[in-house]
Design a protein around this motif. Structure first.
Motif, PDB file in Angstrom:
ATOM      1  N   PHE A   1     -15.716 -19.102   8.345  1.00 25.19           N
ATOM      2  CA  PHE A   1     -15.435 -18.589   9.346  1.00 25.19           C
ATOM      3  C   PHE A   1     -14.324 -19.120  10.027  1.00 25.19           C
ATOM      4  N   GLN A   2     -13.546 -20.140   9.284  1.00 22.40           N
ATOM      5  CA  GLN A   2     -12.885 -20.281   9.555  1.00 22.40           C
ATOM      6  C   GLN A   2     -11.354 -19.322   8.896  1.00 22.40           C
ATOM      7  N   ASP A   3     -11.495 -18.510   7.691  1.00 21.97           N
ATOM      8  CA  ASP A   3     -10.482 -17.062   7.596  1.00 21.97           C
ATOM      9  C   ASP A   3     -10.905 -16.284   8.881  1.00 21.97           C
ATOM     10  N   GLN A   4     -12.169 -16.493   9.778  1.00 20.78           N
ATOM     11  CA  GLN A   4     -12.075 -15.502  10.952  1.00 20.78           C
ATOM     12  C   GLN A   4     -11.144 -15.798  11.781  1.00 20.78           C
ATOM     13  N   VAL A   5     -10.879 -17.265  11.797  1.00 21.90           N
ATOM     14  CA  VAL A   5     -10.282 -17.542  13.259  1.00 21.90           C
ATOM     15  C   VAL A   5      -9.200 -17.643  12.741  1.00 21.90           C
ATOM     16  N   ARG A   6      -8.766 -17.713  11.158  1.00 23.19           N
ATOM     17  CA  ARG A   6      -7.139 -17.647  11.711  1.00 23.19           C
ATOM     18  C   ARG A   6      -6.665 -15.925  11.456  1.00 23.19           C
ATOM     19  N   GLN A   7      -7.534 -14.803  11.204  1.00 18.49           N
ATOM     20  CA  GLN A   7      -7.559 -13.933  11.304  1.00 18.49           C
ATOM     21  C   GLN A   7      -7.308 -13.223  12.483  1.00 18.49           C
ATOM     22  N   ALA A   8      -8.182 -13.364  13.359  1.00 22.62           N
ATOM     23  CA  ALA A   8      -8.109 -13.669  14.752  1.00 22.62           C
ATOM     24  C   ALA A   8      -6.629 -13.713  15.622  1.00 22.62           C
ATOM     25  N   PHE A   9      -6.308 -15.017  15.426  1.00 21.20           N
ATOM     26  CA  PHE A   9      -4.622 -15.755  15.475  1.00 21.20           C
ATOM     27  C   PHE A   9      -3.755 -14.676  15.230  1.00 21.20           C
ATOM     28  N   ASP A  10      -3.798 -14.991  13.952  1.00 22.55           N
ATOM     29  CA  ASP A  10      -3.322 -13.884  13.085  1.00 22.55           C
ATOM     30  C   ASP A  10      -2.407 -12.685  13.957  1.00 22.55           C
ATOM     31  N   ASN A  11      -3.390 -11.622  14.828  1.00 23.39           N
ATOM     32  CA  ASN A  11      -4.151 -10.602  15.002  1.00 23.39           C
ATOM     33  C   ASN A  11      -4.010 -10.543  15.957  1.00 23.39           C
ATOM     34  N   MET A  12      -3.572 -11.521  16.879  1.00 26.89           N
ATOM     35  CA  MET A  12      -3.039 -12.055  18.219  1.00 26.89           C
ATOM     36  C   MET A  12      -1.764 -12.226  18.386  1.00 26.89           C
ATOM     37  N   GLN A  13      -1.150 -13.168  17.296  1.00 27.57           N
ATOM     38  CA  GLN A  13      -0.242 -12.831  17.157  1.00 27.57           C
ATOM     39  C   GLN A  13       0.979 -11.664  17.673  1.00 27.57           C
ATOM     40  N   ALA A  14       0.387 -10.736  16.209  1.00 24.10           N
ATOM     41  CA  ALA A  14       1.081  -9.478  15.557  1.00 24.10           C
ATOM     42  C   ALA A  14       0.726  -9.135  17.521  1.00 24.10           C
ATOM     43  N   VAL A  15      -0.263  -8.466  18.293  1.00 26.63           N
ATOM     44  CA  VAL A  15       0.005  -7.706  19.710  1.00 26.63           C
ATOM     45  C   VAL A  15       1.505  -8.513  20.546  1.00 26.63           C
ATOM     46  N   ILE A  16       1.152 -10.161  20.355  1.00 26.50           N
ATOM     47  CA  ILE A  16       1.739 -11.013  21.457  1.00 26.50           C
ATOM     48  C   ILE A  16       3.697 -10.785  20.735  1.00 26.50           C
TER      49      ILE A  16
END
Length: 128
Positions: free
Chosen positions: A50-65
């Motif tokens: 679950f933590q890996d999913q959360v970190r990847q989602a934040f990484d994806n968001m950061q890339a869009v930002i």
């Protein structure tokens, strides 16, 4: 961009790494679509915890930002979606690693399911 952090004693204090409200008096506003823990190269949900999913989602968001010309300090509002609200504390811990103060405003919503079987999704409002 300067953010105005709002805090009042007349409402409950934040129970995690977020602010009660954030004002963004100037700049260009971007409304980001939700991001789940998909690997950009494969389009598949990241394997792991679950933590890996959360970190990847934040990484994806950061890339869009970053594609918007900003960084995490430009986030004024987050909405988190969890399929299991008992994992709220885990998300708070990861969010405290990803963001530094002053924290963005945030809402957290419990949902029955998310695309591709994800357990976590994040969307953001960014002012650059």
């Amino acid at each position: 961009m300067s953010k105005q952090i709002i805090h009042t004693e007349r409402a409950p204090s934040a129970v995690g790494p977020y602010s009660q409200a954030v004002g963004a008096p100037q700049g260009k506003t971007f409304y980001l679509s939700g991001q789940i823990g998909l690997e950009p190269q494969t389009g598949s949900l990241i394997e792991g915890s679950f933590q890996d999913q959360v970190r990847q989602a934040f990484d994806n968001m950061q890339a869009v930002i970053e594609a918007c010309g900003g960084d995490l300090s430009h986030v004024v509002k987050l909405t988190l979606f969890l399929t299991d609200l008992s994992r709220f504390g885990e998300v708070n811990s990861i969010m405290a690693e990803v963001f530094s103060e002053p924290y963005p405003a945030r809402s957290t919503v419990g949902v029955s399911s998310l695309p591709k079987g994800a357990e976590f999704e994040v969307e953001a409002i960014v002012v650059v």
